[in-house]
Write an enzyme that holds these catalytic residues in place. Sequence first.
Site, PDB file in Angstrom:
ATOM      1  N   ASP A  99      38.592   3.792 -21.807  1.00 52.04           N
ATOM      2  CA  ASP A  99      38.410   4.464 -23.112  1.00 52.04           C
ATOM      3  C   ASP A  99      37.938   3.558 -24.256  1.00 52.04           C
ATOM      4  OD1 ASP A  99      39.338   6.574 -21.617  1.00 52.04           O
ATOM      5  OD2 ASP A  99      41.117   6.973 -22.816  1.00 52.04           O
ATOM      6  N   ASP A 117      37.573   9.408 -22.534  1.00 58.15           N
ATOM      7  CA  ASP A 117      38.353  10.560 -22.993  1.00 58.15           C
ATOM      8  C   ASP A 117      37.337  11.578 -23.516  1.00 58.15           C
ATOM      9  OD1 ASP A 117      41.126  11.247 -23.177  1.00 58.15           O
ATOM     10  OD2 ASP A 117      41.134  10.888 -25.348  1.00 58.15           O
ATOM     11  N   HIS A 154      37.264  15.376 -24.751  1.00 54.25           N
ATOM     12  CA  HIS A 154      37.990  16.599 -25.071  1.00 54.25           C
ATOM     13  C   HIS A 154      37.087  17.697 -25.635  1.00 54.25           C
ATOM     14  CE1 HIS A 154      41.777  14.593 -24.464  1.00 54.25           C
ATOM     15  NE2 HIS A 154      41.647  13.761 -25.485  1.00 54.25           N
ATOM     16  N   HIS A 174      41.056  21.077 -28.051  1.00 53.89           N
ATOM     17  CA  HIS A 174      42.014  20.546 -27.074  1.00 53.89           C
ATOM     18  C   HIS A 174      43.455  20.661 -27.575  1.00 53.89           C
ATOM     19  CE1 HIS A 174      43.985  17.756 -24.256  1.00 53.89           C
ATOM     20  NE2 HIS A 174      43.093  18.280 -23.439  1.00 53.89           N
ATOM     21  N   HIS A 226      40.170  13.781 -31.663  1.00 49.17           N
ATOM     22  CA  HIS A 226      39.489  12.544 -31.251  1.00 49.17           C
ATOM     23  C   HIS A 226      38.668  12.797 -29.995  1.00 49.17           C
ATOM     24  CE1 HIS A 226      43.104  12.644 -28.762  1.00 49.17           C
ATOM     25  NE2 HIS A 226      42.404  11.965 -27.874  1.00 49.17           N
ATOM     26  N   LYS A 232      37.821  12.438 -18.582  1.00 49.20           N
ATOM     27  CA  LYS A 232      39.148  13.056 -18.451  1.00 49.20           C
ATOM     28  C   LYS A 232      39.503  13.753 -19.748  1.00 49.20           C
ATOM     29  CE  LYS A 232      41.185   8.652 -19.766  1.00 49.20           C
ATOM     30  NZ  LYS A 232      41.773   9.103 -21.033  1.00 49.20           N
ATOM     31  N   CYS A 284      46.732   5.226 -22.346  1.00 54.86           N
ATOM     32  CA  CYS A 284      45.876   5.444 -21.179  1.00 54.86           C
ATOM     33  C   CYS A 284      45.843   4.243 -20.226  1.00 54.86           C
ATOM     34  CB  CYS A 284      44.484   5.859 -21.620  1.00 54.86           C
ATOM     35  SG  CYS A 284      44.488   7.525 -22.337  1.00 54.86           S
TER      36      CYS A 284
HETATM   37  C1  VGL Z   1      44.427   7.940 -25.573  1.00 54.44           C
HETATM   38  C2  VGL Z   1      45.821   9.126 -26.969  1.00 54.44           C
HETATM   39  C3  VGL Z   1      45.120  10.282 -26.725  1.00 54.44           C
HETATM   40  C4  VGL Z   1      44.054   6.635 -24.965  1.00 54.44           C
HETATM   41  C5  VGL Z   1      43.719   9.108 -25.305  1.00 54.44           C
HETATM   42  O1  VGL Z   1      42.893   6.448 -24.571  1.00 54.44           O
HETATM   43  O2  VGL Z   1      44.941   5.753 -24.854  1.00 54.44           O
HETATM   44  N1  VGL Z   1      45.473   7.965 -26.396  1.00 54.44           N
HETATM   45  N2  VGL Z   1      44.067  10.253 -25.897  1.00 54.44           N
HETATM   46 ZN    ZN Z   2      42.770  11.947 -25.845  1.00 53.36          ZN
END
Ligand code: VGL
Ligand code: ZN
Length: 197
Positions: A9, A47, A49, A53, A82, A107, A152
Amino acid sequence: MKTALIIVDMQNDFLPGGALGVAGGDEIIPRINHLAGEYGLVVATQDWHPRDHGSFASQHPGARVFDMAKLAGCPQVLWPDHCVQGTFGAELTDMLDQSRIEAIFRKGMDPLIDSYSAFFDNARKKSTGLDGYLRGRDVEAVHICGLAADVCVWYTAKDAIALGFEAAILLDAVRAIDKDAFDKIQQDFLLSGGRLL
Ligand code: VGL
Ligand code: ZN
């Protein structure tokens, strides 16, 4: 033993100034670019979304960011909006050298479940395919870097152990949202057979 690097990410929204910016997230980019040249296989996650979401506080009337809620029966931290598909925030940072990244696993697309790990959604109902991909490439160990260390990266690391990979978190190539939480996670990870490098 064949070891893969998993870059988690490294997206604009997780860098300082982004919607869910992680302090110091930009500092690890040169380190990750260097590391990518040292592994026989490099993969990344993104990530990704939909706009509505269910992990977004904006979808829960009256809730605030970082409140706890339930999503399809699972406890869920509510995040700021985000990594919305197609936006600048969801793009991998252009400071990341992608030349050695062979595959990107997305994801978090199902609005009803969050997905922290590179391997499974948080309910462990759906695989991303990364497990099969790594086995198809004869990978037995994974080294994990990126953002966020306590979310993550952590979920990816513990799933890697559960799936039978040797797993290490690369401490100089991760940054946490909550540093205290990540200190505790490091102890748990060592106890579960993981390594800290
Ligand atoms: C993440 C919070 C929400 C991450 C992803 O990449 O760590 N944290 N979505
Ligand atoms: Zn996320």
